[in-house]
Structures are given as C-alpha cells and as structure tokens.
Write a protein that holds these residues in place. Structure first.
Motif: not given
Length: 339
Positions: A51-53, A224-226, A282-285
């Motif tokens: 998600p960060s990328f 975290n899970e991601v 945040t939404d993507l996370w």
C-alpha cells in the motif's frame, strides 16, 4: 531467497547514478516555482504491491498535475537505494529527496519520537492517524530535526497492528517466546519491548529477515499482516500470533533545504496531495490487511489470538523507563486519548 549483498551493491550504484543525474539535470529552479521540472527521488523499503508504494505513486502523479509538471516523484522500492538507516542519511545529505522510514529510525535522532513507538500507545489505526497527521499536535516534533540533520518530517503512514510470528509454533503467552530469537527494529525501545515479551531481541535490517528466518538465524519476527505477506515471511514462519503489541508508524521525511525552497504555491500543492496520500494509504491498509490474512491462510499460515492481558502486563513497565520528560508524557496522553 533475499540477496542482501546484491541490494547493498545496487544501492551504492543507484545513489551514484542519481548524483550524476542531479548534477546534469539543471532542474533545481523548479523547486522554487520556476518553469523547469524537478523529479523528487523517494526511497522505500517495500515492494510494488505494498500500500505504501501504491499511495506514493499516486501522490507523485497528483503532485505533477497540481504543479503543472514542476514537481513529480519517482519512487524507488525494495530498498533499491539502501536500508532505512542509509536512506535517512541520504535525505539529510540531500542525495535523496524523500524517504519513508520507520518511527524507530527517528527515535534514534530524537527520543521524543519514541512516544509514538511505545507499545500500546495507540489502540486503533484511526486514532493513530488523527494524532500523527495533526500539525497542532506534532508540529514542533516534526521540525525538531531541521537544524541538526536537515530533515523535515512531512507526516506518517500507519504500519497497522504489529504482531509476532514464529517458526516454532503458536505463541499464547510471553512464556512461549522464551529463548526464541525474534527480529526487532534497530531501537533501544523495541529491543526492550521484545525482551519484555519474553524473547531474545535480535536487531536486523528489514531486507535481511527472510534469509535469516530461512537459515535459522532467527526464530521469528514482529510485523503487520501486510508485510508478513508481501515479504513472503509466511513461507518460513507460518505461525502468526495476534499479540497486538503495537500500532506501528512509518514517516515521510524530506530534505529540509529542498522543502524550504518550494514556492508557496508548490508547497500548498505538496501538502494537499500528501494529505490525500495518507488518507488513501489508510483506506488501502484495511483492505490489504484482509487480503493478506486470506492469502497467508491459503498458503498454510496459522493465525491465533493470545492472552492479551499477559502481554499488557509484561509491557507496562516500559512506560516508566522510556517516558521520562513532560513533553513525552503529554504526547503519550494525547495518543491514548485518541483511542
């Protein structure tokens, strides 16, 4: 298998290449609002699926549009420009314009950043984001490294809830971690955190964790899970235990001289598009966390809940040890109040 030697060599070559490009581009006037364009170099230690990328790529596209092409961003993922400790120094030097670094990296420069890295400081991502992107709360903290390190903190992305995962089996209480070598970020606070949870803390750069798990240098890690899924750690440590010991943070940092050279118009565009970036992230996370858990379970990973009260009791003494100033205590109270 992760080839960290190759990554380090690649980082050196990439930075050297960037320096040559910067010397020959003649585009510095754009940062001050001139007619030429400037592509800002942003270092990231995550993959293109993270998600960060995705949020940062979109940030760059919107920034380019908002500034009429004067400013854009190129994201370098996968530790291409080095591990976080290295890229933080490169931002300070001005070789790299921007970087995403974990809270532990900034904690090593100013202990006040350790407040938001405290276990159990935040109990939700929503409360965390409300605090760490509020200029009234964090303005002084985020500008505290400008004179000493030429680093300005722009804002923060959530790392979501961090938990423990292990090769040896499910963790239910701190006693289950006794003797296990658990990777931790390079920080006195987080070393103490893992030790308090019962394990043997092993500081290590993020990009080295997969190989260390595979080789038996580590028994597990906390994340975290991601990241557990995007880094494929589930392949070598299939037991993921929901200790919920920390809601982690990544910060976007920028070279102070660069951002101070922005025109008022470009600075306003930068701030606006950054606000959209952390909201998108945040939404993507939330969505990607659900997908990550499903993917890991499908691949054979086992998730379990723990004795939360036992871990909270083990971590409680860290507050007295690490919250030592009035500033730190006030920031911690703000974090707790956000829920």
């Amino acid at each position: 298998m992760r080839n960290t030697t190759f990554l380090r060599a690649g980082a050196v070559a990439a930075v050297a290449s960037l320096a040559l490009v910067a010397c020959g581009s003649g585009d510095d006037d754009a940062a001050g609002g001139g007619g030429e364009s400037k592509t800002l170099k942003l270092a990231l230690n995550q993959t293109e699926q993270h998600p960060s990328f995705i949020a940062l790529e979109n940030f760059g596209k919107r920034l380019k549009e908002s500034t009429g092409g004067r400013l854009s961003i190129q994201v370098y993922p996968n530790e291409t420009l080095g591990a976080q400790q290295e890229t933080l120094q490169l931002v300070s030097d001005g070789t790299v314009d921007l970087a995403i670094v974990s809270g532990t990296q900034l904690e090593n420069l100013n202990k006040d950043f350790s407040v938001f890295n405290m276990p159990l400081a935040f109990t939700s991502v929503e409360g965390q984001m409300k605090v760490v992107n509020d200029p009234k709360t964090v303005g002084d903290l985020y500008s505290s490294l400008e004179s000493s390190n030429k680093i300005t903190v722009v804002g923060a992305f959530t790392q979501g809830t961090r938990n423990v995962y292990s090769k040896k089996g499910p963790v239910n209480t701190p006693a289950d971690l006794k003797g296990q070598k658990i990777r931790v970020q390079e920080s006195d606070l987080h070393t103490s955190m893992i030790s308090a949870m019962g394990a043997s803390a092993t500081p290590m750069a993020f990009g080295e964790v997969y190989t260390a798990l595979q080789a038996g240098v580590l028994d597990g890690a906390e994340n975290n899970e991601v990241s557990y899924v995007t880094q494929k750690h589930f392949e070598v440590a299939k037991y993921y235990s929901r200790t919920n010991h920390l809601v982690g943070l990544d910060y976007l940092v920028v070279n102070s001289d660069l951002v101070k050279g922005f025109s008022a118009e470009d600075k306003a565009a930068f701030d606006k598009e950054w606000a959209a970036a952390w909201a998108e992230h945040t939404d993507l996370w939330g969505k990607e966390t659900d997908k990550a858990v499903a993917a890991a379970e499908a691949a054979g990973a086992k998730f379990n809940d723990v004795d939360a009260a036992a871990f909270e009791a083990a971590l409680e003494p860290l507050k007295a040890k690490f919250l030592t100033s009035d500033v730190q205590k006030k920031l911690y109270e703000t974090a707790q109040a956000a829920g």
